[in-house]
Design a protein around this motif. Structure first.
Motif, short mmCIF file in Angstrom:
data_model
loop_
_atom_site.label_atom_id
_atom_site.label_comp_id
_atom_site.label_asym_id
_atom_site.label_seq_id
_atom_site.Cartn_x
_atom_site.Cartn_y
_atom_site.Cartn_z
N VAL A 56 -44.92 12.89 -6.18
CA VAL A 56 -44.19 12.04 -7.12
C VAL A 56 -44.88 12.05 -8.48
O VAL A 56 -44.62 11.19 -9.32
CB VAL A 56 -44.05 10.59 -6.60
N LEU A 57 -45.75 13.04 -8.71
CA LEU A 57 -46.50 13.07 -9.95
C LEU A 57 -45.61 13.10 -11.19
O LEU A 57 -45.89 12.38 -12.16
CB LEU A 57 -47.46 14.25 -9.95
N PRO A 58 -44.52 13.90 -11.24
CA PRO A 58 -43.69 13.87 -12.45
C PRO A 58 -43.16 12.48 -12.78
O PRO A 58 -43.14 12.08 -13.95
CB PRO A 58 -42.55 14.84 -12.10
N ALA A 59 -42.75 11.73 -11.76
CA ALA A 59 -42.25 10.38 -12.00
C ALA A 59 -43.34 9.48 -12.56
O ALA A 59 -43.10 8.68 -13.48
CB ALA A 59 -41.68 9.79 -10.72
N LEU A 60 -44.55 9.64 -12.04
CA LEU A 60 -45.67 8.83 -12.54
C LEU A 60 -46.01 9.19 -13.98
O LEU A 60 -46.30 8.31 -14.80
CB LEU A 60 -46.90 9.04 -11.65
N LEU A 61 -45.97 10.48 -14.31
CA LEU A 61 -46.26 10.90 -15.68
C LEU A 61 -45.17 10.46 -16.64
O LEU A 61 -45.45 10.08 -17.78
CB LEU A 61 -46.42 12.42 -15.73
#
Length: 350
Positions: A56-61
């Motif tokens: 879910v890294l893109p959402a966090l970024l």
């Protein structure tokens, strides 16, 4: 692409930023993204060691800062002012200004791995490339960062004293002529300057040849000559490994494509050895159980055959316990000791 030459005080504008992180990387990447402007002018590529697990890294970024982030798609063109994240279980590389994804062999036991991205960025962009190593265990990314520096790009590492897991930035500092070592809070301003051509360096690192003349004196173990194996094999696939020197880094690779730095190889080899020995322990236990069932099947019709099966069961069980005791003994692990020594020396020197 802009003119990549660097002469006098005229610095080339960086055209791409590649960032690698592992353990502790989510927090570091979100902190970095929160301070980057929405118009940095170059694409930002990120590899975080997530393996095959959902990311879910893109959402966090996206939640952290203004630059839009997404998982990369195979074949899509690189656009400025975007963050591209390597998706789970896929290496991400740059080919002809496009992103390519693959399930190629793991490197340093990781897929996605940092080294493939950094190598491709170094080859495609040369002096216009920026490589950044953040927090993480072991040393994935060091070889790739070396290539970026060798081709004239900018090599950056997080300050190991700040990193939650300092192995990766410390390895980069030991083996690569870094242009910058700094804290996360200071990186956004620097990256903006590099992207706008306000900072840079003059020339690429020279390629330095290395040779190894390690002696091969036969060793005696309990008065028995140690027969050296014909080849060291890959912990992933069992294929023969060849070694090469990249700067001050020893690299091992097999014909399939799995590759390791020496330190990662030592750890992967030990883990494989321990796993194989525990599997052998399990098989011996299973043989003991199978032989016992056969003994019960033949008793009392064929007592002699039943007794033989019982003896085989006891033998397997006895050897299983001996093997278990061997596995659970303390092992000499210089790779772990070396890592701890390096960390302690770094602490003392500062």
């Amino acid at each position: 692409m802009d003119d990549l030459s660097k002469s006098g005080s005229v610095m080339a504008r960086s055209s791409i930023i590649a960032i690698g992180a592992s353990a502790g990387g989510v927090r570091a990447l979100c902190s970095l993204a929160s301070e980057l402007p929405g118009t940095i002018g170059v694409p930002v590529l990120i590899v975080l060691h997530v393996g095959a697990q959902q990311s879910v890294l893109p959402a966090l970024l996206n939640a952290a800062g203004p630059l839009p982030a997404k998982h990369a798609k195979d074949g899509e063109p690189l656009l400025p002012d975007r963050i591209y994240v390597a998706p789970p279980d896929r290496h991400m590389v740059v080919v002809d200004s496009q992103l390519r994804l693959s399930r190629g062999p793991k490197e340093n036991c990781a897929r996605p791995a940092i080294d493939p991205l950094f190598r491709s960025v170094a080859e495609s962009y040369g002096p216009a490339a920026v490589g950044v190593i953040l927090t993480g265990n072991q040393n994935d990314g060091t070889l790739g960062l070396f290539e970026i520096a060798r081709r004239g790009g900018i090599a950056i590492a997080q300050d190991p004293d700040e990193a939650a897991y300092p192995d990766m930035p410390r390895s980069a500092a030991e083996h690569v002529a870094l242009d910058y070592t700094l804290r996360i809070a200071d990186m956004p301003k620097l990256l903006v300057h590099l992207a706008s051509g306000k900072d840079g360096k003059e020339k690429a690192m020279p390629i330095t040849p290395f040779q190894s003349d390690v002696g091969q004196t036969p060793e005696l173990i309990d008065s028995i000559p140690f027969e050296r194996p014909v080849a060291i094999t890959c912990p992933d696939c069992g294929g023969a490994l060849h070694s090469s020197e990249v700067g001050t880094i020893t690299k091992f690779g097999c014909h399939i494509g799995h590759s390791y730095t020496a330190e990662t190889m030592a750890i992967a080899q030990f883990d494989k050895m321990e796993r194989v020995m525990r599997e052998a322990f399990r098989f011996l236990n299973e043989r003991a159980e199978f032989c016992l069932q056969m003994a019960e099947q033949y008793y009392p019709q064929e007592p002699d055959l039943s007794a033989a099966w019982q003896a085989a069961s006891r033998q397997a069980l006895d050897r299983a316990y001996k093997l278990r005791d061997l596995v659970e003994q303390d092992w000499i692990t210089p790779e772990v000791a070396e890592s701890r020594f390096t960390q302690s020396q770094g602490s003392v020197s500062r």
